[in-house]
Design a protein around this motif. Structure first.
Motif, short mmCIF file in Angstrom:
data_model
loop_
_atom_site.label_atom_id
_atom_site.label_comp_id
_atom_site.label_asym_id
_atom_site.label_seq_id
_atom_site.Cartn_x
_atom_site.Cartn_y
_atom_site.Cartn_z
N PRO A 190 71.30 62.56 99.45
CA PRO A 190 71.30 61.27 98.74
C PRO A 190 72.62 60.52 98.82
CG PRO A 190 70.30 63.00 97.39
CD PRO A 190 70.91 63.68 98.57
N HIS A 194 71.34 55.92 101.63
CA HIS A 194 71.04 54.93 100.59
C HIS A 194 69.95 53.96 101.04
CE1 HIS A 194 75.18 55.28 98.34
NE2 HIS A 194 74.55 56.44 98.45
N ARG A 206 63.23 60.91 102.55
CA ARG A 206 64.45 61.45 103.14
C ARG A 206 64.15 62.57 104.13
NH1 ARG A 206 67.13 63.74 99.17
NH2 ARG A 206 66.09 62.87 97.34
N GLU A 241 74.03 67.20 98.11
CA GLU A 241 72.57 67.13 97.97
C GLU A 241 72.10 67.28 96.53
OE1 GLU A 241 70.39 68.60 101.69
OE2 GLU A 241 72.09 69.98 101.54
N GLN A 250 63.95 69.32 97.41
CA GLN A 250 64.03 68.70 98.73
C GLN A 250 63.62 69.66 99.83
OE1 GLN A 250 65.35 65.25 99.91
NE2 GLN A 250 63.87 66.20 101.27
#
Length: 359
Positions: A190, A194, A206, A241, A250
């Motif tokens: 992250p 962006h 992502r 992360e 994730q």
């Protein structure tokens, strides 16, 4: 004598038969020719370590934009293919198998190091703020240029082409580098991503780029010749992360989606969340490779013994001991690693480490 009995069991990995559960981990050596072709000593270096069975090469760029460091090899021109063919032939002659690691560094680069001297590319225009050695001394990595959505498709195509080139060179497969702070890892983090399009924001978005690269490579050369490396929560390259729960969310999603592709292996650069590693083992349908940061000799077999891994790749131990397999079998002492010659070029610290029969 130290017991490492679980390491000596044979293993079938996709199309290849391995004699044991050891492998060579990918390690940057900075000894390619200026055009990115593997240097003259590369075939000797890798063939010296052929007894490891599965040799995963140093990170190899799929394009000019993918290069981050000086004298790293490429796999996207006919000259690169010719150079890697010599390496693959030498490894096969000694009974080993070669997987070329495809590494696009993204923002971990500097214009001084790339053939075109352009600004690095990344998911977002956010500098890694990392110190990088250049011919003019230490410099900070610059602010990268954000890839457009169409350019992301171009990069996926570069990975596809590089994978095909690796197979054309005689490699047995490729490893997609989605770890250690480089481009694919940057899309997952992250603080580096962006974006507000389909490649940023949510966990699913992502992960999209990594999954699309893996799918393209598997379509090109076969899932049974395609491995992938991840490093959850590894804070290399300025990446963050999030907390443990964010990382678990994730990577459980990512590994679950990658598992559907039936890739030949998942290579985990692991730093300590054994609960997460266990979930990978349960979700992954094929082989799992695990290398732990700072692992010592007596820990080499631990993950294989515990059923968390099928194969234990070796890094620094294999670098300084070309005959590491024989040393482990006979409980022989290891050569010391010479840190001063890791990246200096030439045979010194590359192909001149002694074996048990030449000490």
């Amino acid at each position: 004598m130290t017991s490492l009995s679980s390491l000596w069991q044979p293993f079938t990995l996709g199309r290849i038969e391995l004699p044991h559960r050891l492998a060579l981990a990918p390690m940057t050596r900075n000894r390619a020719n200026p055009d990115g072709t593997p240097g003259d000593l590369a075939a000797e270096y890798y063939s010296q370590r052929a007894s490891l069975g599965l040799l995963i090469t140093e990170g190899t760029q799929p394009s000019e934009d993918g290069q981050g460091y000086p004298a790293t090899p490429g796999i996207y021109t006919p000259q690169h293919v010719a150079g890697w063919t010599k390496v693959a032939d030498a490894v096969h002659e000694k009974g080993g198998h070669l997987f070329i690691q495809l590494m696009h560094v993204g923002r971990i680069s500097h214009p001084d190091h790339t053939p075109h001297h352009r600004q690095p590319v990344a998911p977002s225009a956010i500098s890694a703020e990392q110190d990088m050695f250049t011919v003019e001394g230490s410099k900070k990595t610059p602010v990268p240029r954000e890839l457009s959505t169409s350019e992301i498709q171009d990069v996926i195509g570069e990975f596809r082409h590089a994978a095909a080139s690796a197979i054309a060179a005689g490699a047995d497969g490729v490893e997609i580098h989605a770890a250690n702070g480089y481009l694919l890892h940057q899309f997952l983090a992250p603080n580096a991503n962006h974006r507000t399009d389909e490649y940023g924001g949510s966990i699913e978005n992502r992960a999209r780029f990594v999954i699309e690269v893996a799918r393209a490579v598997a379509e090109e050369i076969g899932a049974d010749r395609t491995g992938i490396r991840i490093s959850p929560a590894f804070p290399l390259g300025g990446l963050d992360e999030g907390d443990a729960e964010a990382v678990r969310a994730q990577y459980r999603y990512l590994v679950g989606e990658l598992a559907k592709l039936n890739l030949v292996y998942l290579h985990v650069h692991h730093i300590g969340d054994d609960e997460l590693l266990t979930s990978f083992r349960e979700a992954w349908p094929t082989a799992v490779l695990v290398v732990r940061y700072g692992r010592e000799r007596d820990g080499i077999t631990a993950d294989v013994d515990a059923g968390l891994a099928d194969i234990a790749p070796l890094g620094r131990f294999a670098l300084s001991n070309p005959d590491i397999v024989e040393r482990l079998r006979t409980d022989a002492p290891f050569n010391d690693l010479d840190l001063a010659t890791l990246y200096t070029g030439g045979a010194n610290g590359y192909t001149d480490y002694p074996t048990l029969t030449h000490t």
